[in-house]
Design a protein around this motif. Structure first.
Motif, PDB file in Angstrom:
ATOM      1  N   ILE A 121       0.911  -1.238  -0.109  1.00 29.49           N
ATOM      2  CA  ILE A 121      -0.022   0.086   0.022  1.00 29.49           C
ATOM      3  C   ILE A 121       0.810   1.283  -0.121  1.00 29.49           C
ATOM      4  CG2 ILE A 121      -1.821   1.469   1.510  1.00 29.49           C
ATOM      5  CD1 ILE A 121      -2.906  -1.306   2.397  1.00 29.49           C
ATOM      6  N   ASP A 122       0.444   2.336  -0.988  1.00 31.24           N
ATOM      7  CA  ASP A 122       1.241   3.468  -0.928  1.00 31.24           C
ATOM      8  C   ASP A 122       0.293   4.386  -0.565  1.00 31.24           C
ATOM      9  OD1 ASP A 122       3.852   3.076  -1.719  1.00 31.24           O
ATOM     10  OD2 ASP A 122       3.115   2.443  -3.458  1.00 31.24           O
ATOM     11  N   GLY A 149      14.350   5.821   6.076  1.00 33.01           N
ATOM     12  CA  GLY A 149      14.382   4.508   5.868  1.00 33.01           C
ATOM     13  C   GLY A 149      14.443   3.921   4.256  1.00 33.01           C
ATOM     14  N   GLY A 150      14.047   2.951   4.153  1.00 32.24           N
ATOM     15  CA  GLY A 150      14.604   2.410   2.756  1.00 32.24           C
ATOM     16  C   GLY A 150      13.758   2.625   1.509  1.00 32.24           C
ATOM     17  N   ALA A 151      12.585   3.331   1.712  1.00 34.38           N
ATOM     18  CA  ALA A 151      11.529   3.867   0.527  1.00 34.38           C
ATOM     19  C   ALA A 151      12.011   5.057  -0.113  1.00 34.38           C
ATOM     20  CB  ALA A 151      10.067   4.044   1.530  1.00 34.38           C
ATOM     21  N   PRO A 190       7.501   9.955   8.018  1.00 32.24           N
ATOM     22  CA  PRO A 190       6.853   8.879   9.171  1.00 32.24           C
ATOM     23  C   PRO A 190       5.455   9.453   9.717  1.00 32.24           C
ATOM     24  CG  PRO A 190       8.340  10.490   9.958  1.00 32.24           C
ATOM     25  CD  PRO A 190       8.449  10.940   8.803  1.00 32.24           C
ATOM     26  N   PHE A 191       4.505   9.252   8.785  1.00 29.34           N
ATOM     27  CA  PHE A 191       3.059   9.148   9.404  1.00 29.34           C
ATOM     28  C   PHE A 191       2.939   7.841  10.214  1.00 29.34           C
ATOM     29  CE2 PHE A 191       2.827  12.604   6.052  1.00 29.34           C
ATOM     30  CZ  PHE A 191       1.952  13.444   6.533  1.00 29.34           C
ATOM     31  N   SER A 192       2.026   8.022  10.998  1.00 28.90           N
ATOM     32  CA  SER A 192       1.875   6.799  11.871  1.00 28.90           C
ATOM     33  C   SER A 192       1.082   5.645  11.092  1.00 28.90           C
ATOM     34  CB  SER A 192       1.172   7.117  13.303  1.00 28.90           C
ATOM     35  OG  SER A 192       0.055   7.801  13.028  1.00 28.90           O
ATOM     36  N   THR A 202       3.827   2.465   2.890  1.00 27.97           N
ATOM     37  CA  THR A 202       4.661   3.649   2.922  1.00 27.97           C
ATOM     38  C   THR A 202       3.722   4.778   2.710  1.00 27.97           C
ATOM     39  OG1 THR A 202       6.438   2.439   2.032  1.00 27.97           O
ATOM     40  CG2 THR A 202       6.490   5.082   1.873  1.00 27.97           C
ATOM     41  N   THR A 203       3.891   5.917   3.430  1.00 30.76           N
ATOM     42  CA  THR A 203       3.344   7.363   3.393  1.00 30.76           C
ATOM     43  C   THR A 203       4.271   8.069   2.932  1.00 30.76           C
ATOM     44  OG1 THR A 203       1.942   6.514   5.133  1.00 30.76           O
ATOM     45  CG2 THR A 203       1.839   8.737   4.446  1.00 30.76           C
ATOM     46  N   ARG A 204       3.733   8.963   1.982  1.00 29.95           N
ATOM     47  CA  ARG A 204       4.632   9.933   1.463  1.00 29.95           C
ATOM     48  C   ARG A 204       3.889  11.256   1.538  1.00 29.95           C
ATOM     49  NH1 ARG A 204       5.354   5.317  -1.815  1.00 29.95           N
ATOM     50  NH2 ARG A 204       7.732   4.844  -1.990  1.00 29.95           N
ATOM     51  N   LEU A 205       4.911  12.437   1.438  1.00 28.93           N
ATOM     52  CA  LEU A 205       4.507  13.777   1.693  1.00 28.93           C
ATOM     53  C   LEU A 205       4.675  14.686   0.724  1.00 28.93           C
ATOM     54  CD1 LEU A 205       3.192  15.764   3.423  1.00 28.93           C
ATOM     55  CD2 LEU A 205       5.233  16.180   4.677  1.00 28.93           C
ATOM     56  N   CYS A 206       3.911  15.522   0.066  1.00 26.25           N
ATOM     57  CA  CYS A 206       4.360  16.646  -0.614  1.00 26.25           C
ATOM     58  C   CYS A 206       3.589  18.059  -0.215  1.00 26.25           C
ATOM     59  CB  CYS A 206       4.219  16.384  -2.124  1.00 26.25           C
ATOM     60  SG  CYS A 206       2.799  16.182  -2.887  1.00 26.25           S
TER      61      CYS A 206
END
Length: 336
Positions: free
Chosen positions: A145-146, A174-176, A195-197, A212-216
Motif C-alpha cells: 500500500i502506498d 528508511g529504505g523507501a 513517518p506518518f503513523s 509507505t506514506t509519502r508527503l508533498c
C-alpha cells in the motif's frame, strides 16, 4: 470494576480552543447544545496533559463526562489511562507512533471498563487509513500500500502539529524512495517518505507487509527545498533541541501556499491495483470533523469497547461519504 459512564454525559474537549479542538467543540454544540466542554491550560476547564494527574482530577471534578476528545499531545499514555480507568470514551487525535502504541496497550483494561478509545483520527492518520482499507479490500488483500499526502502550506497549524513535523524531519527516512502520483486538482507530484503513523499501524491492522506514506506540499518549490535540505543533513541537525526550536519557529511563520489538501491510497496485490483519493481544504477543520463524528458514534453505542484504530471500526467506514455529503471534502477514483 469501573462501569462506563452514561453516554448521555458531556464531552470534554482537551485543547478545545485550538484549530482542531474548536471545530470539535462547534460540531458537538451544533448537534447537541451544551454537551461539549472545552478545556485548556489557560481557558475553559483547566487541564494540563503534562501534569500526570491533571486530566483525572478534571474528570473527577466534572463528574458527568462520558467522553474525552484529546486534541493536544501528552507526554505519554497517562491521559488515555485516566479515561479508560474511569470508563470514559476517548477519541485521540495524536499521531505519534510511540504514544499510539502506549494507548493501544490499554485495550484489555478498556474492555473491562466498557470504554471505547478511537485512535488514528484525522486526515493522516485517519482518512488515509479508511481509504487504504478500501483499496486493500478491493484487491483481495494487498501486499503493498502506498499513501500519498499533499498538504497546503497556507494553513496555520497549532504548535503541536508544527513540532511534530519538525521531529518527523529528524527521523531517518528508511529504505523507501520518493514516488510520483497523480493527485486530483494538483497534477502529478513527487512525494517523499515521511513517518506518518498510518503506515506503521496499517501493517499490523491490515496485515500488509509493505506500507509507505509519502508527503508533498502544495508548493513544489518548498517541497523540493525541504526534502533537499533533509537529504543534505537537515534531518540529522534537527535531532538537536536548539535546531528543532529554530525550525519550529520558521515553519510556523512560513505560509506561502493555500489550505488545500489531497490524499491518495493505492493498493497492489500481484497484478491487481486499486486506488481511492479525496481532496478538500482546511486540514485542521477536517481533522476536527473526523474527531467529532468519531466521538458522536462512540456515544451512540455503535462502537465496541477497547482500543481501536479507525480502520478497524466498521461503523466509521462510511465517514468519507459523510464528510463529502457535508461539503467538507470530495471523493475521487484515480485512474490506475
Amino acid at each position: 470494576m469501573t462501569t462506563v459512564k452514561s453516554d448521555a454525559g458531556r464531552v470534554l474537549v482537551v485543547g478545545g480552543f485550538g484549530a482542531v479542538g474548536a471545530t470539535v467543540t462547534a460540531a458537538l454544540e451544533d448537534w447537541s447544545p451544551g454537551r461539549a466542554v472545552p478545556a485548556g491550560r489557560s481557558r475553559g476547564v483547566p487541564v494540563d496533559v503534562t501534569d500526570p494527574g491533571g486530566l483525572g482530577r478534571a474528570l473527577d471534578g466534572l463528574g458527568d463526562v462520558a467522553a474525552v476528545v484529546l486534541c493536544v499531545e501528552p507526554p505519554d499514555e497517562g491521559a488515555a489511562r485516566a479515561c479508560v480507568e474511569r470508563g470514559v470514551h476517548l477519541v485521540d487525535v495524536n499521531a505519534t507512533p510511540r504514544l499510539l502504541d502506549g494507548v493501544a496497550a490499554l485495550h484489555d483494561r478498556a474492555v473491562r471498563t466498557g470504554a471505547t478509545a478511537v485512535l488514528s483520527v484525522g486526515l493522516a492518520p485517519g482518512l488515509t487509513n479508511l481509504l487504504a482499507a478500501r483499496a486493500h479490500e478491493e484487491v483481495g488483500g494487498a501486499d503493498r500500500i502506498d499513501l500519498t499526502v499533499l498538504l497546503g502550506t497556507g494553513e496555520r497549524h497549532g504548535a503541536d502539529a508544527v513540532r511534530w513535523t519538525v521531529r518527523s524531519l529528524a527521523a531517518p527516512p528508511g529504505g523507501a524512495r520518493p514516488a510520483r502520483f497523480a493527485l486530483p486538482g494538483h497534477g502529478t507530484r513527487t512525494a517523499h517518505p515521511f513517518p506518518f503513523s498510518d503506515q506503521y499501524t496499517l501493517r499490523a491492522g491490515l496485515g500488509v507487509p509493505d506500507v509507505t506514506t509519502r508527503l508533498c506540499l502544495d508548493s513544489r518549490a518548498l517541497t523540493a527545498a525541504l526534502f533537499g535540505a533533509r537529504r543534505a543533513g537537515l534531518g540529522r541537525a534537527a535531532r538537536h533541541a536548539r535546531v528543532r526550536r529554530v525550525l519550529t519557529a520558521a515553519l510556523g511563520a512560513v505560509h506561502p501556499g493555500g489550505d488545500g489538501f489531497a490524499v491518495r491510497a493505492d493498493a497492489w496485490r500481484g497484478g491487481r491495483h486499486a486506488a481511492h483519493a479525496l481532496t478538500g481544504s482546511a486540514q485542521s477543520r477536517v481533522t476536527g470533523l473526523v474527531a467529532a463524528h468519531a466521538v458522536r458514534t462512540a456515544l451512540s453505542g455503535a462502537l465496541p469497547p477497547g482500543v481501536h484504530h479507525i480502520e478497524g471500526l466498521p461503523a466509521l467506514a462510511g465517514l468519507p461519504e459523510t464528510l463529502a455529503g457535508e461539503g467538507a471534502l470530495a471523493l475521487h477514483r484515480p485512474e490506475v
